[in-house]
Scaffold this motif. Sequence first.
Motif, PDB file in Angstrom:
ATOM      1  N   ALA A  51     -40.527 -42.857   1.652  1.00 36.21           N
ATOM      2  CA  ALA A  51     -40.918 -41.860   0.649  1.00 36.21           C
ATOM      3  C   ALA A  51     -40.036 -40.623   0.733  1.00 36.21           C
ATOM      4  O   ALA A  51     -39.707 -40.005  -0.289  1.00 36.21           O
ATOM      5  CB  ALA A  51     -42.387 -41.484   0.838  1.00 36.21           C
ATOM      6  N   PHE A  52     -39.631 -40.257   1.942  1.00 38.34           N
ATOM      7  CA  PHE A  52     -38.768 -39.091   2.138  1.00 38.34           C
ATOM      8  C   PHE A  52     -37.408 -39.307   1.474  1.00 38.34           C
ATOM      9  O   PHE A  52     -36.921 -38.451   0.718  1.00 38.34           O
ATOM     10  CB  PHE A  52     -38.604 -38.836   3.638  1.00 38.34           C
ATOM     11  CG  PHE A  52     -37.687 -37.694   3.975  1.00 38.34           C
ATOM     12  CD1 PHE A  52     -38.155 -36.390   3.972  1.00 38.34           C
ATOM     13  CD2 PHE A  52     -36.358 -37.924   4.301  1.00 38.34           C
ATOM     14  CE1 PHE A  52     -37.306 -35.333   4.284  1.00 38.34           C
ATOM     15  CE2 PHE A  52     -35.506 -36.880   4.616  1.00 38.34           C
ATOM     16  CZ  PHE A  52     -35.983 -35.577   4.606  1.00 38.34           C
ATOM     17  N   TYR A  53     -36.784 -40.453   1.751  1.00 38.85           N
ATOM     18  CA  TYR A  53     -35.489 -40.738   1.119  1.00 38.85           C
ATOM     19  C   TYR A  53     -35.617 -40.765  -0.403  1.00 38.85           C
ATOM     20  O   TYR A  53     -34.768 -40.241  -1.133  1.00 38.85           O
ATOM     21  CB  TYR A  53     -34.935 -42.074   1.619  1.00 38.85           C
ATOM     22  CG  TYR A  53     -34.200 -41.985   2.932  1.00 38.85           C
ATOM     23  CD1 TYR A  53     -32.868 -41.594   2.981  1.00 38.85           C
ATOM     24  CD2 TYR A  53     -34.833 -42.293   4.129  1.00 38.85           C
ATOM     25  CE1 TYR A  53     -32.186 -41.512   4.184  1.00 38.85           C
ATOM     26  CE2 TYR A  53     -34.161 -42.214   5.339  1.00 38.85           C
ATOM     27  CZ  TYR A  53     -32.841 -41.818   5.365  1.00 38.85           C
ATOM     28  OH  TYR A  53     -32.169 -41.729   6.562  1.00 38.85           O
ATOM     29  N   ALA A  54     -36.688 -41.389  -0.900  1.00 38.35           N
ATOM     30  CA  ALA A  54     -36.869 -41.485  -2.349  1.00 38.35           C
ATOM     31  C   ALA A  54     -37.033 -40.112  -2.982  1.00 38.35           C
ATOM     32  O   ALA A  54     -36.517 -39.853  -4.082  1.00 38.35           O
ATOM     33  CB  ALA A  54     -38.081 -42.359  -2.661  1.00 38.35           C
ATOM     34  N   ALA A  55     -37.736 -39.200  -2.309  1.00 40.45           N
ATOM     35  CA  ALA A  55     -37.941 -37.859  -2.858  1.00 40.45           C
ATOM     36  C   ALA A  55     -36.614 -37.114  -2.993  1.00 40.45           C
ATOM     37  O   ALA A  55     -36.382 -36.406  -3.990  1.00 40.45           O
ATOM     38  CB  ALA A  55     -38.906 -37.078  -1.977  1.00 40.45           C
ATOM     39  N   TYR A  56     -35.729 -37.260  -2.020  1.00 41.14           N
ATOM     40  CA  TYR A  56     -34.434 -36.582  -2.090  1.00 41.14           C
ATOM     41  C   TYR A  56     -33.540 -37.201  -3.160  1.00 41.14           C
ATOM     42  O   TYR A  56     -32.822 -36.494  -3.879  1.00 41.14           O
ATOM     43  CB  TYR A  56     -33.749 -36.611  -0.724  1.00 41.14           C
ATOM     44  CG  TYR A  56     -34.057 -35.376   0.088  1.00 41.14           C
ATOM     45  CD1 TYR A  56     -33.167 -34.311   0.146  1.00 41.14           C
ATOM     46  CD2 TYR A  56     -35.263 -35.261   0.765  1.00 41.14           C
ATOM     47  CE1 TYR A  56     -33.460 -33.168   0.870  1.00 41.14           C
ATOM     48  CE2 TYR A  56     -35.570 -34.123   1.495  1.00 41.14           C
ATOM     49  CZ  TYR A  56     -34.667 -33.076   1.545  1.00 41.14           C
ATOM     50  OH  TYR A  56     -34.966 -31.934   2.249  1.00 41.14           O
ATOM     51  N   VAL A  57     -33.580 -38.527  -3.283  1.00 36.63           N
ATOM     52  CA  VAL A  57     -32.793 -39.169  -4.343  1.00 36.63           C
ATOM     53  C   VAL A  57     -33.319 -38.743  -5.711  1.00 36.63           C
ATOM     54  O   VAL A  57     -32.543 -38.434  -6.625  1.00 36.63           O
ATOM     55  CB  VAL A  57     -32.823 -40.699  -4.185  1.00 36.63           C
ATOM     56  CG1 VAL A  57     -32.184 -41.383  -5.396  1.00 36.63           C
ATOM     57  CG2 VAL A  57     -32.096 -41.114  -2.906  1.00 36.63           C
ATOM     58  N   ASP A  58     -34.646 -38.708  -5.871  1.00 36.40           N
ATOM     59  CA  ASP A  58     -35.246 -38.256  -7.131  1.00 36.40           C
ATOM     60  C   ASP A  58     -34.730 -36.871  -7.507  1.00 36.40           C
ATOM     61  O   ASP A  58     -34.285 -36.632  -8.637  1.00 36.40           O
ATOM     62  CB  ASP A  58     -36.777 -38.188  -7.003  1.00 36.40           C
ATOM     63  CG  ASP A  58     -37.432 -39.549  -7.128  1.00 36.40           C
ATOM     64  OD1 ASP A  58     -36.708 -40.544  -7.299  1.00 36.40           O
ATOM     65  OD2 ASP A  58     -38.673 -39.607  -7.041  1.00 36.40           O
ATOM     66  N   GLY A  59     -34.815 -35.945  -6.548  1.00 38.82           N
ATOM     67  CA  GLY A  59     -34.422 -34.568  -6.831  1.00 38.82           C
ATOM     68  C   GLY A  59     -32.948 -34.433  -7.150  1.00 38.82           C
ATOM     69  O   GLY A  59     -32.558 -33.723  -8.083  1.00 38.82           O
ATOM     70  N   ALA A  60     -32.113 -35.139  -6.389  1.00 41.63           N
ATOM     71  CA  ALA A  60     -30.670 -35.040  -6.599  1.00 41.63           C
ATOM     72  C   ALA A  60     -30.265 -35.599  -7.957  1.00 41.63           C
ATOM     73  O   ALA A  60     -29.507 -34.971  -8.710  1.00 41.63           O
ATOM     74  CB  ALA A  60     -29.934 -35.764  -5.478  1.00 41.63           C
ATOM     75  N   VAL A  61     -30.776 -36.783  -8.299  1.00 42.82           N
ATOM     76  CA  VAL A  61     -30.409 -37.407  -9.569  1.00 42.82           C
ATOM     77  C   VAL A  61     -30.961 -36.600 -10.740  1.00 42.82           C
ATOM     78  O   VAL A  61     -30.286 -36.395 -11.758  1.00 42.82           O
ATOM     79  CB  VAL A  61     -30.913 -38.864  -9.619  1.00 42.82           C
ATOM     80  CG1 VAL A  61     -30.641 -39.481 -10.981  1.00 42.82           C
ATOM     81  CG2 VAL A  61     -30.241 -39.692  -8.526  1.00 42.82           C
ATOM     82  N   ALA A  62     -32.183 -36.099 -10.613  1.00 45.63           N
ATOM     83  CA  ALA A  62     -32.800 -35.335 -11.701  1.00 45.63           C
ATOM     84  C   ALA A  62     -32.016 -34.073 -12.024  1.00 45.63           C
ATOM     85  O   ALA A  62     -31.938 -33.655 -13.186  1.00 45.63           O
ATOM     86  CB  ALA A  62     -34.240 -34.983 -11.335  1.00 45.63           C
ATOM     87  N   HIS A  63     -31.401 -33.460 -11.013  1.00 42.21           N
ATOM     88  CA  HIS A  63     -30.665 -32.205 -11.221  1.00 42.21           C
ATOM     89  C   HIS A  63     -29.155 -32.405 -11.254  1.00 42.21           C
ATOM     90  O   HIS A  63     -28.399 -31.426 -11.233  1.00 42.21           O
ATOM     91  CB  HIS A  63     -31.034 -31.205 -10.127  1.00 42.21           C
ATOM     92  CG  HIS A  63     -32.450 -30.726 -10.207  1.00 42.21           C
ATOM     93  ND1 HIS A  63     -32.894 -29.868 -11.188  1.00 42.21           N
ATOM     94  CD2 HIS A  63     -33.531 -31.009  -9.433  1.00 42.21           C
ATOM     95  CE1 HIS A  63     -34.184 -29.624 -11.007  1.00 42.21           C
ATOM     96  NE2 HIS A  63     -34.596 -30.304  -9.950  1.00 42.21           N
TER      97      HIS A  63
END
Length: 431
Positions: A51-63
């Motif tokens: 979940a931690f890795y996914a949260a960082y990927v989500d944030g990076a791709v979204a921005h």
Amino acid sequence: MGQGSWGTEADRNAVAAKFQLVADWSAAHGIPVMISEFGAVRATPFNDRMAFYAAYVDGAVAHGMAFMVWDDGGDFHIYDRKWRTWSEEKDILIHGYPDSPTRLAFTSTVDTLVTLTWVNRAEGATHLTVERRTIDGVFAPLAELPPDATAFSDTTAEGGQTYQYRIIAHSGGVDRYSYPIQTTVTPTARASYPAGPHPLPGTLEAEDFDEGGEGLTYHDTDAENIPGAYRPGVGVDIAARNDGGYQVTHIASGEWLEYTVDVAEAGLYEVTVYVASVGGGGRLRVVAGGEQTSILNPIATGSDQALAPLSGTLSLAAGPQIIRLSLLTGAAYHVDRMEFRLVGATSTEDAPPAPAITVYPNPATTYVHVVAPAAPRQVLSLYNVLGQRLRHLTLAGPETRLDLDGLPPGVYLLRLERDGRPATRHTLVKH
């Protein structure tokens, strides 16, 4: 991320807020931002780490931020340099999107039932795929669901087995992967019937299979004891015999019964199964750990009370373990009992020298390395003290890594086979 838990709403909001802060700064100054590194140590619980890795990927791709992941080849590794294999994080980094399925959770992980829920974020998805794998396996499709599905029940799980699940949203030729989550299916408590492990050598009455229930200690194609004798509350068909005993009846293909036993002495046992059959037919065998008898074929005895012995041999280790009576094909036959007689004790003096294997670390926590002399067709299996096989793989070289994730602490048996014959046994301790 160091050791500890992660994944609460506050944790997710904190990461999202940091990304927004950095994105606002980037926009205000006209300077693009790249995340130079992030990661989580492997000692972090699996589901929290994913979940931690996914949260960082989500944030990076979204921005619109490029990102790199920290991999030191040690506690933070996502690529095993020695074995040239990727960890689960790889698919998150490649296939994770801000609209991938998220918030995966289990609502049931008992016996043969695993219920999984998630939150859909992809708009315009055509369908979803649920995938599953065991620790040492590969992900494979388990079910295809409509795009708005948010839950799935897996009724094919096995008690005591560890699985990983993930959801894939298919949309416009792009597959959006959720992060995987892992669970070990909790079996219902097993207990010997009527009391204590059955001592072997000795007799196992067919009707005295373990308590625990359908899918754990027995499998029957219907949910009731149709004749209703002896144990009316179970789903196995038991009928009274004219001699005052009982026998298992109404046998259908694929049914099985399990018994907890305590073997006094390791060696080769003659197993005799007493079966009644008016006209003959059917197939059955007796199984223990990685060993099994030849297929036994019931013969015609002329009535459902007259018994005929069917014999085979079975190698048994000493100590507590599970015996399974496997009813391969159904027919009009009835099983009364099994008798076990030691015909050849294991002798270390007479046995040919077994190939030495090296197991390290031992005791172990998450994995062990097994080093064995090179030979064709070598198979390595891991058993618990009940004789249940938990891992099974073919050796591809002189050294093999065996993952222990999801196994409780305890004593296990490693068994090496060559050309289908036992070669070496080695005790392993997991902390």
